[in-house]
Scaffold this motif. Structure first.
Motif, PDB file in Angstrom:
ATOM      1  N   GLY A  92      14.336  13.645  -6.329  1.00 15.42           N
ATOM      2  CA  GLY A  92      13.439  12.864  -7.176  1.00 15.42           C
ATOM      3  C   GLY A  92      13.508  11.364  -6.939  1.00 15.42           C
ATOM      4  O   GLY A  92      12.936  10.572  -7.707  1.00 15.42           O
ATOM      5  N   LEU A  93      14.178  10.932  -5.864  1.00 18.85           N
ATOM      6  CA  LEU A  93      14.311   9.508  -5.570  1.00 18.85           C
ATOM      7  C   LEU A  93      12.935   8.885  -5.324  1.00 18.85           C
ATOM      8  O   LEU A  93      12.159   9.368  -4.501  1.00 18.85           O
ATOM      9  CB  LEU A  93      15.199   9.317  -4.337  1.00 18.85           C
ATOM     10  N   ARG A  94      12.645   7.813  -6.044  1.00 21.03           N
ATOM     11  CA  ARG A  94      11.372   7.094  -5.856  1.00 21.03           C
ATOM     12  C   ARG A  94      11.495   6.152  -4.658  1.00 21.03           C
ATOM     13  O   ARG A  94      12.486   5.427  -4.524  1.00 21.03           O
ATOM     14  CB  ARG A  94      11.020   6.282  -7.096  1.00 21.03           C
ATOM     15  N   LEU A  95      10.471   6.144  -3.831  1.00 22.03           N
ATOM     16  CA  LEU A  95      10.489   5.248  -2.676  1.00 22.03           C
ATOM     17  C   LEU A  95      10.559   3.797  -3.125  1.00 22.03           C
ATOM     18  O   LEU A  95      11.261   2.981  -2.527  1.00 22.03           O
ATOM     19  CB  LEU A  95       9.258   5.479  -1.800  1.00 22.03           C
ATOM     20  N   GLY A 154      16.180  10.390   2.918  1.00 23.47           N
ATOM     21  CA  GLY A 154      15.884  10.843   1.565  1.00 23.47           C
ATOM     22  C   GLY A 154      14.451  11.286   1.387  1.00 23.47           C
ATOM     23  O   GLY A 154      14.095  11.827   0.338  1.00 23.47           O
ATOM     24  N   PHE A 155      13.638  11.096   2.430  1.00 24.29           N
ATOM     25  CA  PHE A 155      12.217  11.468   2.373  1.00 24.29           C
ATOM     26  C   PHE A 155      11.879  12.288   3.620  1.00 24.29           C
ATOM     27  O   PHE A 155      11.237  11.801   4.557  1.00 24.29           O
ATOM     28  CB  PHE A 155      11.345  10.215   2.263  1.00 24.29           C
ATOM     29  N   ASP A 208      12.037   2.615  -5.636  1.00 24.83           N
ATOM     30  CA  ASP A 208      13.412   2.299  -6.039  1.00 24.83           C
ATOM     31  C   ASP A 208      14.313   2.150  -4.813  1.00 24.83           C
ATOM     32  O   ASP A 208      15.149   1.244  -4.750  1.00 24.83           O
ATOM     33  CB  ASP A 208      13.966   3.395  -6.953  1.00 24.83           C
ATOM     34  N   LYS A 209      14.128   3.035  -3.860  1.00 25.10           N
ATOM     35  CA  LYS A 209      14.950   2.951  -2.650  1.00 25.10           C
ATOM     36  C   LYS A 209      14.710   1.640  -1.914  1.00 25.10           C
ATOM     37  O   LYS A 209      15.630   1.044  -1.362  1.00 25.10           O
ATOM     38  CB  LYS A 209      14.651   4.128  -1.715  1.00 25.10           C
ATOM     39  N   TRP A 210      13.440   1.182  -1.919  1.00 21.63           N
ATOM     40  CA  TRP A 210      13.086  -0.043  -1.216  1.00 21.63           C
ATOM     41  C   TRP A 210      13.101  -1.270  -2.131  1.00 21.63           C
ATOM     42  O   TRP A 210      12.518  -2.302  -1.796  1.00 21.63           O
ATOM     43  CB  TRP A 210      11.706   0.105  -0.589  1.00 21.63           C
ATOM     44  N   ALA A 211      13.751  -1.186  -3.262  1.00 26.33           N
ATOM     45  CA  ALA A 211      13.751  -2.303  -4.212  1.00 26.33           C
ATOM     46  C   ALA A 211      14.338  -3.571  -3.602  1.00 26.33           C
ATOM     47  O   ALA A 211      13.945  -4.687  -3.956  1.00 26.33           O
ATOM     48  CB  ALA A 211      14.527  -1.925  -5.472  1.00 26.33           C
ATOM     49  N   GLY A 212      15.275  -3.423  -2.680  1.00 23.02           N
ATOM     50  CA  GLY A 212      15.874  -4.576  -2.020  1.00 23.02           C
ATOM     51  C   GLY A 212      15.252  -4.887  -0.669  1.00 23.02           C
ATOM     52  O   GLY A 212      15.754  -5.727   0.073  1.00 23.02           O
ATOM     53  N   GLY A 213      14.153  -4.205  -0.349  1.00 19.02           N
ATOM     54  CA  GLY A 213      13.502  -4.349   0.951  1.00 19.02           C
ATOM     55  C   GLY A 213      13.407  -3.006   1.640  1.00 19.02           C
ATOM     56  O   GLY A 213      14.208  -2.096   1.356  1.00 19.02           O
ATOM     57  N   PRO A 214      12.446  -2.830   2.537  1.00 17.41           N
ATOM     58  CA  PRO A 214      12.250  -1.536   3.188  1.00 17.41           C
ATOM     59  C   PRO A 214      13.403  -1.163   4.102  1.00 17.41           C
ATOM     60  O   PRO A 214      13.941  -1.999   4.819  1.00 17.41           O
ATOM     61  CB  PRO A 214      10.954  -1.735   3.980  1.00 17.41           C
ATOM     62  N   LEU A 215      13.771   0.110   4.061  1.00 18.41           N
ATOM     63  CA  LEU A 215      14.803   0.676   4.924  1.00 18.41           C
ATOM     64  C   LEU A 215      14.147   1.776   5.747  1.00 18.41           C
ATOM     65  O   LEU A 215      13.693   2.782   5.197  1.00 18.41           O
ATOM     66  CB  LEU A 215      15.945   1.255   4.090  1.00 18.41           C
ATOM     67  N   THR A 216      14.089   1.598   7.063  1.00 19.68           N
ATOM     68  CA  THR A 216      13.446   2.594   7.914  1.00 19.68           C
ATOM     69  C   THR A 216      14.198   2.752   9.224  1.00 19.68           C
ATOM     70  O   THR A 216      15.024   1.917   9.594  1.00 19.68           O
ATOM     71  CB  THR A 216      11.989   2.197   8.259  1.00 19.68           C
ATOM     72  N   HIS A 217      13.871   3.825   9.904  1.00 18.06           N
ATOM     73  CA  HIS A 217      14.295   3.998  11.293  1.00 18.06           C
ATOM     74  C   HIS A 217      13.040   3.877  12.147  1.00 18.06           C
ATOM     75  O   HIS A 217      12.096   4.671  11.995  1.00 18.06           O
ATOM     76  CB  HIS A 217      14.948   5.365  11.480  1.00 18.06           C
ATOM     77  N   SER A 224       0.823  -1.210   0.000  1.00 17.47           N
ATOM     78  CA  SER A 224       0.000   0.000   0.000  1.00 17.47           C
ATOM     79  C   SER A 224       0.858   1.261   0.000  1.00 17.47           C
ATOM     80  O   SER A 224       0.470   2.287  -0.569  1.00 17.47           O
ATOM     81  CB  SER A 224      -0.931   0.004   1.217  1.00 17.47           C
ATOM     82  N   ILE A 225       2.036   1.196   0.616  1.00 18.32           N
ATOM     83  CA  ILE A 225       2.922   2.369   0.678  1.00 18.32           C
ATOM     84  C   ILE A 225       3.564   2.633  -0.679  1.00 18.32           C
ATOM     85  O   ILE A 225       3.753   3.787  -1.080  1.00 18.32           O
ATOM     86  CB  ILE A 225       4.002   2.172   1.756  1.00 18.32           C
TER      87      ILE A 225
END
Length: 555
Positions: free
Chosen positions: A407-410, A428-429, A412-421, A396-397
């Protein structure tokens, strides 16, 4: 003071608000209430024409929560706690939706919700440190903070079989069940694809009126009885008299379910005592059976004991030996995939009009105009129901086109899995917060407890930023790398990665195989959030409003 964007509607059609919340489900409504109470101009965008989120869409027969009703409710208002009267221990979808609508009306939340506003694009404007958001019908919004409340299980996934489009009967997706008309199964031949919670809950209900029901099962699932019952006035009085203590216990439990597992390990007690504990949990705790002992999801031998007990209980509910062999799971441990709670699922197969199609042993070859062909049979059907689950936690996200710094697409950033704190932000967001996101307890907890914990933290965070004159906040790369590694480390302490599931991306081909929810527990997660706040919101960079915006506001 926090300097915000100009709040007037702009000549270019852009509407300006301080906080823009996406989604009017349980999380979105709670966020609206919390931010608004602290004076933040807040607007919610909701894709549908009604509040409720997943409980507005999942209207299939038998839909019911697997958390007790008193615990699956908001705690922010003592008056609300006392005035709302639940009727059943485990609430049905209609009752939950009535509760959500009651909350929306009682606290006048609808006035700050834009309905039929599905977000297509969200772009971060680095010059002004604001988000520009566009919905499908062209409406545009600008906000200082973007808060995503899109749900963990709200992006349906559908299988793809040859000839699906040729089926001439009615096709229904359980997660987007028709709400503008009733669905009458009387005299119809119904095929149900999927044996997760949705399939298990709807099967016995639909079987009561349908001429024939075929359940297409790829993976046998563990389920425990829902142990549902009406709530009498005395139980209601006792709960409400002790609600504060009950809430405190929920918040300090590993899962937010309102009870703590004992400290004694599974195999440290005699078999007879262990059997009695399992039996009691089986008939009362629903999903909480996994907490009958503290090591069931941590230790293989402890899990073996629980798994064998449940296999035995399922076997007792299925009289036919061949059916029993197919319905008892044999390819994963209990709890490593989301277990279900049911009301008569296994017993439904004793009916003459219910049939199991084992599509792992005999795969679907194709759909036809009047049914489904497996490699051994043509199943003639009038209705096909897809109870096939969701693109969980990230689906959904990643559905909207969200673009951050540069212009980084979320996606694309999460293409290898979600990265969060903490599951609440990603580098980047800037100025984007996520409720119930990957990296938070989310689906491994009573989501109501986790929603309120995060929203209250967010509100306090934004109040802090306002007091300090901060206009931009962003997760650091170091913090998200450290947290993502911690999430995986905690998962490796459990048995979760021994099976493919929506916990780890195993529900979709090609999805990154990483563990997504935080398995460290609700209580521990809250302590980590509190420590970050106490230490000046560690893991976040706090920046002033860009100079260009300050100059514009001075004029």
């Amino acid at each position: 003071m926090l300097i915000t964007v100009d709040r007037r509607d702009r000549e270019d059609g852009m509407r300006d608000v301080e906080v823009l919340v996406v989604g009017a489900g349980l999380a979105g409504l709670r966020a609206l209430y919390g931010f608004r109470a602290e004076g933040f101009e807040t607007l919610v965008l909701e894709a549908s024409d009604e509040v409720g989120g997943v409980w507005n869409h999942n209207r299939y027969p038998g839909a019911r929560c697997d958390v007790e009703s008193y615990d699956y409710s908001y705690s922010f208002s003592k008056e609300l706690e006392q005035e709302w009267r639940w009727t059943e221990r485990y609430p049905t979808q209609p009752e939950i939706l009535r509760y959500i609508n009651h909350v929306a009306d009682r606290f006048a939340l609808r006035q700050d919700i834009e309905f039929q506003a599905r977000v297509d694009v969200a772009r971060f404007d680095e010059a002004t440190a604001t988000w520009e958001v566009e919905v499908q019908d062209g409406r545009r919004f600008r906000c200082r903070f973007l808060v995503l409340c899109l749900g963990q299980l709200s992006a349906p996934k559908l299988p793809h079989y040859p000839g699906q489009d040729s089926f001439a009967g009615e096709t229904i997706v359980s997660a987007t069940w028709p709400k503008d008309r009733g669905v009458d199964f009387t005299g119809k031949r119904v095929g149900i694809l999927g044996t997760g919670s949705s399939g298990m809950q709807m099967t016995p209900v639909i079987a009561q009126t349908a001429a024939h029901v075929t359940v297409f099962q790829r993976t046998a699932n563990y389920s425990v009885p829902a142990a549902n019952a009406p709530l009498d006035d005395e139980e209601d009085r006792q709960v409400k008299a002790n609600y504060a203590a009950r809430r405190d216990l929920m918040r300090n439990s590993p899962t937010g379910l309102g009870f703590l597992p004992g400290k004694t390990k599974t195999l440290d007690v005699p078999e007879e005592e262990r059997e009695a504990v399992f039996e009691k949990a089986y008939h009362r705790l629903g999903f909480g059976f996994a907490l009958a002992y503290p090591d069931i999801l941590l230790d293989e031998k402890a899990n073996d004991a629980a798994t064998e007990f449940l296999k035995r209980k399922i076997g007792e509910r299925v009289s036919d030996p061949d059916l029993r062999r197919k319905l008892v799971p044999d390819n994963h441990r209990f709890g490593t995939r989301r277990p279900s709670v049911d009301s008569g699922y296994y017993e439904a197969f004793s009916r003459d009009n219910v049939e199991l199609a084992d599509i792992r042993a005999h795969p679907i070859v194709s759909f036809t105009q009047d049914g489904i062909i497996t490699d051994i049979k043509h199943h003639e059907l009038d209705v096909v129901i897809y109870a096939t689950g969701f693109d969980a936690l990230t689906g959904s996200i990643l559905k909207p086109d969200i673009r951050g710094r540069g212009g980084l697409r979320l996606r694309d950033k999460w293409a290898g899995g979600p990265l969060t704190h903490f599951g609440i932000g990603t580098s980047g967001f800037p100025n984007m917060l996520i409720v119930g996101g990957p990296g938070s307890p989310s689906v491994l907890s009573n989501v109501m407890v986790s929603i309120e914990e995060q929203v209250d933290w967010f509100v306090a965070f934004l109040c802090h930023l306002r007091e300090c004159g901060v206009g931009e906040v962003e997760v650091t790369e170091a913090a998200e790398q450290e947290w993502t590694a911690h999430v995986q480390e905690r998962a490796r302490e459990t048995l979760y990665m021994t099976a493919d599931s929506f916990y780890n991306g195993g529900e979709l081909p090609g999805k990154p195989r990483v563990f997504m929810p935080y398995s460290g527990g609700v209580r521990n997660y809250r302590r980590l959030l509190q420590a970050a706040a106490t230490n000046g919101y560690t893991g976040f960079e706090l920046r002033p409003v860009p100079k260009a915006v300050e100059v514009a506001h001075d004029h």
